[in-house]
Design a protein around this motif. Structure first.
Motif, mmCIF file in Angstrom:
data_model
loop_
_atom_site.group_PDB
_atom_site.id
_atom_site.type_symbol
_atom_site.label_atom_id
_atom_site.label_comp_id
_atom_site.label_asym_id
_atom_site.label_seq_id
_atom_site.Cartn_x
_atom_site.Cartn_y
_atom_site.Cartn_z
ATOM 1 N N SER A 1 -5.525 15.277 -8.572
ATOM 2 C CA SER A 1 -5.827 13.949 -8.042
ATOM 3 C C SER A 1 -7.317 13.642 -8.103
ATOM 4 O O SER A 1 -8.161 14.539 -8.008
ATOM 5 C CB SER A 1 -5.360 13.849 -6.588
ATOM 6 N N THR A 2 -7.620 12.363 -8.266
ATOM 7 C CA THR A 2 -9.007 11.898 -8.193
ATOM 8 C C THR A 2 -9.230 11.019 -6.967
ATOM 9 O O THR A 2 -10.274 10.370 -6.854
ATOM 10 C CB THR A 2 -9.375 11.096 -9.459
ATOM 11 N N ILE A 3 -8.284 11.001 -6.049
ATOM 12 C CA ILE A 3 -8.391 10.127 -4.878
ATOM 13 C C ILE A 3 -9.452 10.653 -3.924
ATOM 14 O O ILE A 3 -9.580 11.862 -3.716
ATOM 15 C CB ILE A 3 -7.026 9.979 -4.165
ATOM 16 N N THR A 4 -10.241 9.743 -3.372
ATOM 17 C CA THR A 4 -11.264 10.101 -2.384
ATOM 18 C C THR A 4 -10.764 9.748 -0.989
ATOM 19 O O THR A 4 -9.616 9.343 -0.806
ATOM 20 C CB THR A 4 -12.567 9.359 -2.695
ATOM 21 N N ILE A 5 -11.622 9.901 0.010
ATOM 22 C CA ILE A 5 -11.195 9.735 1.404
ATOM 23 C C ILE A 5 -11.439 8.324 1.919
ATOM 24 O O ILE A 5 -10.536 7.691 2.489
ATOM 25 C CB ILE A 5 -11.924 10.755 2.304
ATOM 26 N N ALA A 6 -12.634 7.798 1.743
ATOM 27 C CA ALA A 6 -13.007 6.511 2.349
ATOM 28 C C ALA A 6 -12.136 5.379 1.817
ATOM 29 O O ALA A 6 -11.855 5.293 0.616
ATOM 30 C CB ALA A 6 -14.475 6.206 2.071
ATOM 31 N N TRP A 7 -11.711 4.505 2.714
ATOM 32 C CA TRP A 7 -10.892 3.360 2.324
ATOM 33 C C TRP A 7 -11.707 2.424 1.439
ATOM 34 O O TRP A 7 -12.864 2.133 1.721
ATOM 35 C CB TRP A 7 -10.403 2.619 3.554
ATOM 36 N N ASP A 8 -11.087 1.950 0.372
ATOM 37 C CA ASP A 8 -11.747 1.031 -0.558
ATOM 38 C C ASP A 8 -10.855 -0.200 -0.707
ATOM 39 O O ASP A 8 -9.805 -0.129 -1.336
ATOM 40 C CB ASP A 8 -11.979 1.715 -1.904
ATOM 41 N N GLU A 9 -11.301 -1.304 -0.128
ATOM 42 C CA GLU A 9 -10.490 -2.517 -0.135
ATOM 43 C C GLU A 9 -10.295 -3.073 -1.538
ATOM 44 O O GLU A 9 -9.341 -3.820 -1.791
ATOM 45 C CB GLU A 9 -11.132 -3.580 0.764
ATOM 46 N N SER A 10 -11.166 -2.699 -2.479
ATOM 47 C CA SER A 10 -11.046 -3.206 -3.842
ATOM 48 C C SER A 10 -10.040 -2.418 -4.682
ATOM 49 O O SER A 10 -9.747 -2.813 -5.820
ATOM 50 C CB SER A 10 -12.413 -3.176 -4.535
ATOM 51 N N ASP A 11 -9.512 -1.335 -4.142
ATOM 52 C CA ASP A 11 -8.540 -0.537 -4.886
ATOM 53 C C ASP A 11 -7.251 -1.317 -5.132
ATOM 54 O O ASP A 11 -6.916 -2.254 -4.408
ATOM 55 C CB ASP A 11 -8.204 0.748 -4.117
ATOM 56 N N THR A 12 -6.506 -0.874 -6.136
ATOM 57 C CA THR A 12 -5.180 -1.429 -6.381
ATOM 58 C C THR A 12 -4.242 -1.012 -5.254
ATOM 59 O O THR A 12 -4.486 -0.001 -4.563
ATOM 60 C CB THR A 12 -4.611 -0.914 -7.706
ATOM 61 N N PRO A 13 -3.134 -1.725 -5.029
ATOM 62 C CA PRO A 13 -2.162 -1.297 -4.016
ATOM 63 C C PRO A 13 -1.658 0.124 -4.241
ATOM 64 O O PRO A 13 -1.446 0.873 -3.286
ATOM 65 C CB PRO A 13 -1.038 -2.328 -4.164
ATOM 66 N N GLU A 14 -1.487 0.510 -5.514
ATOM 67 C CA GLU A 14 -0.987 1.855 -5.794
ATOM 68 C C GLU A 14 -2.002 2.915 -5.385
ATOM 69 O O GLU A 14 -1.645 3.957 -4.831
ATOM 70 C CB GLU A 14 -0.655 1.987 -7.280
ATOM 71 N N ARG A 15 -3.269 2.662 -5.639
ATOM 72 C CA ARG A 15 -4.293 3.640 -5.259
ATOM 73 C C ARG A 15 -4.449 3.691 -3.736
ATOM 74 O O ARG A 15 -4.694 4.762 -3.159
ATOM 75 C CB ARG A 15 -5.620 3.303 -5.924
ATOM 76 N N LYS A 16 -4.293 2.555 -3.079
ATOM 77 C CA LYS A 16 -4.299 2.563 -1.613
ATOM 78 C C LYS A 16 -3.132 3.392 -1.085
ATOM 79 O O LYS A 16 -3.285 4.145 -0.107
ATOM 80 C CB LYS A 16 -4.224 1.132 -1.090
#
Length: 525
Positions: free
Chosen positions: A422-437
């Motif tokens: 995985s390349t997912i990080t911890i901090a919430w990113d509102e600009s992410d796609t719904p799938e990445r969220k």
């Protein structure tokens, strides 16, 4: 009836109930010396003791070998939480998809012999006059049986106890079972809500091993369980999922919100069965995905979950699933679990917040804001382990899961750039796609639910997250895809003997052959 006979019968019945024996409760009901109303209301033991036993057998508390087969050597492994260093059956076993039918009967047998039967007995006795016990049994029954359905698919639920001499006892397909779960939860929630609103004194305090008879807490748990199941079917049945999820979110008592609300069965003075598996038998160690994710995030929960290896104070190693293991000694020095308390955890408040976060992504009413729910989930998990320093963790936008290196065999490594890393990080990113969220929510949810492998495995199958590492050796004879992972356990072979005609019909309810590679109804990824 002579008093001496009453005492003798009472003692015998308690022994039967507390041992959760396999003799059907229907036989007990035919006893001509059954208890009358006065004896029943004296202490409610006839109603409460079976439900204590049902709770204790959600994961069988006093039989570690059976608990190992009930959950550990399937869901705990398949979820990516744990791995065994032991090369069971010549290293052809569940960990590398060489499924063993005599292992995989256990989740079914324990659920029906030790949980469903006890709940059914209490419901038969309480239906007319003790609706609080009836409702309590409904909730316990749903908690147990949705887990069984999420292992196999079709189960015996709405037709339980309805034996046809020619045709056996029929199964429900998974959709029918889930709809019945929602009906039972709704009825139980309504019943116990009335008891709370009427300030009724709890009758089952002495038997409740979770909330000590607190009706409100049981409603909050039932609401959260309802939301869990609604989210589970949100991909396959959107209208039903939304209706059930919003009903749970709108209930005035709410969900499990703080660690004090966690649903955990107190088995004191017995030790947690995972302690036996890990320390007495050395059959259990950290998994490779746990090492990758927790070390990559520098997650403070790491030391609350696992111990360092024999190689050093700050060195943690997990074992990859489905690898070649010649002898236990090869990997037994890898990270053990920390010793668990005598509370078997089935649902956390952190999970409730992550459920809300996903519901918010779906646009359900009363779900809140995804970012706030997501961060509350992490905060709740940290609070559960008394970890104060969360600020830097929540804003960490750079740390990612680490590549995996097996110091014993480089063929098991997972290198940078691997699609399963995985390349997912911890901090919430509102600009992410719904799938990445969604990946971010489920990855943190997976961390927070540890060590409850059954729910973690279900959520991995439903969402594909967190990203796990496929088995290196696949002994399924091409019945399970290495890249798609195991999707279920085959129907228990004990049913071939006890209920063969109904089993034949149940297999036709599947979306494919009765193998570990066939997805369940809600598993559409």
């Amino acid at each position: 009836m002579k008093r001496r006979n009453v005492i003798t019968i009472f003692a015998l019945l308690v022994i039967v109930l507390t041992s959760a024996c396999t003799k059907r409760f229907a036989d007990i009901n035919k006893n001509p010396y059954d208890f009358d109303e006065d004896e029943l209301t004296a202490d409610y033991r006839l109603l409460g003791e079976p439900l204590s036993q049902a709770l204790l057998n959600l994961l069988i508390y006093n039989d570690p070998p059976t608990a190992q087969l009930q959950q550990n050597l399937n869901a705990d492994i398949f979820s990516g939480y744990m791995m065994s260093p032991t090369p069971f059956e010549g290293n052809i076993n569940n960990t590398n998809y060489g499924l063993l039918y005599y292992w995989n009967n256990k989740p079914w047998l324990i659920a029906y012999s030790n949980v469903m039967k006890n709940c059914d007995f209490t419901q038969m006795k309480s239906k007319d006059s003790y609706s609080d016990f009836y409702a309590w049994a409904q909730i316990i029954k749903v908690e147990a049986m949705h887990r069984v359905s999420d292992i196999y698919g079709p189960i015996i639920y709405t037709k339980y106890g309805k034996l046809n001499d020619e045709m056996g006892i029929d199964y429900d397909d998974q959709k029918t079972a889930y709809y019945a779960f929602f009906d039972d939860l709704r009825e139980a929630i309504d019943t116990l809500t009335r008891y709370v609103n009427n300030n009724s004194l709890s009758k089952f305090t002495a038997f409740d091993l979770v909330y000590r008879g607190d009706y409100r807490q049981w409603v909050k748990f039932a609401n959260t369980l309802r939301l869990r199941l609604a989210i589970r079917i949100s991909g396959i049945d959107k209208p039903k999922a939304k209706a059930e999820g919003e009903a749970a979110l709108k209930h005035p008592f709410g969900l499990l919100m703080e660690p004090e609300d966690n649903f955990a069965v107190n088995i004191t003075p017995v030790t947690h069965p995972l302690n036996i598996m890990c320390y007495t038998w050395a059959d259990l160690r950290m998994s490779a995905p746990m090492e990758s994710i927790l070390t990559g995030y520098e997650d403070p929960r790491l030391s609350s979950y696992f111990l360092p290896t024999e190689a050093g104070t700050y060195i943690y190693h997990g074992i990859r699933n489905g690898i070649k293991i010649s002898a236990k000694e090869e990997y037994s020095g890898f990270s053990s679990l920390t010793r668990l308390s005598s509370n078997i955890l089935f649902m956390t408040a952190a999970e409730a917040w992550f459920l809300k976060a996903e519901a918010a992504l779906l646009g359900w009413e009363n779900a809140g804001i995804p970012k706030e729910d997501y961060e509350r989930g992490i905060r709740s998990s940290f609070k559960q382990y008394n970890l104060p320093n969360i600020g830097s963790y929540l804003v960490n936008s750079t740390s990612k899961p680490n590549p995996y290196v097996d110091p014993q065999n480089q063929d098991n490594n997972v290198k940078p750039g691997d699609p399963n890393l995985s390349t997912i990080t911890i901090a919430w990113d509102e600009s992410d796609t719904p799938e990445r969220k969604l990946e971010r929510i489920i990855t943190q949810k997976w961390i927070a639910m540890f060590p409850e492998g059954q729910e973690a495995w279900s959520e991995f199958r439903r969402t594909g997250y967190p990203k796990l590492f496929p088995v290196v050796i696949n002994n399924s004879n091409n019945t399970i895809s290495t890249n798609k992972f195991i999707r279920r356990l085959p129907m228990p072979q004990i049913e071939e003997i006890t209920n063969p005609k109904a089993l034949e019909r149940a297999r036709k309810m599947l979306n494919g052959p009765d193998t570990g590679g066939t997805p369940l109804w809600w598993d559409i990824r």
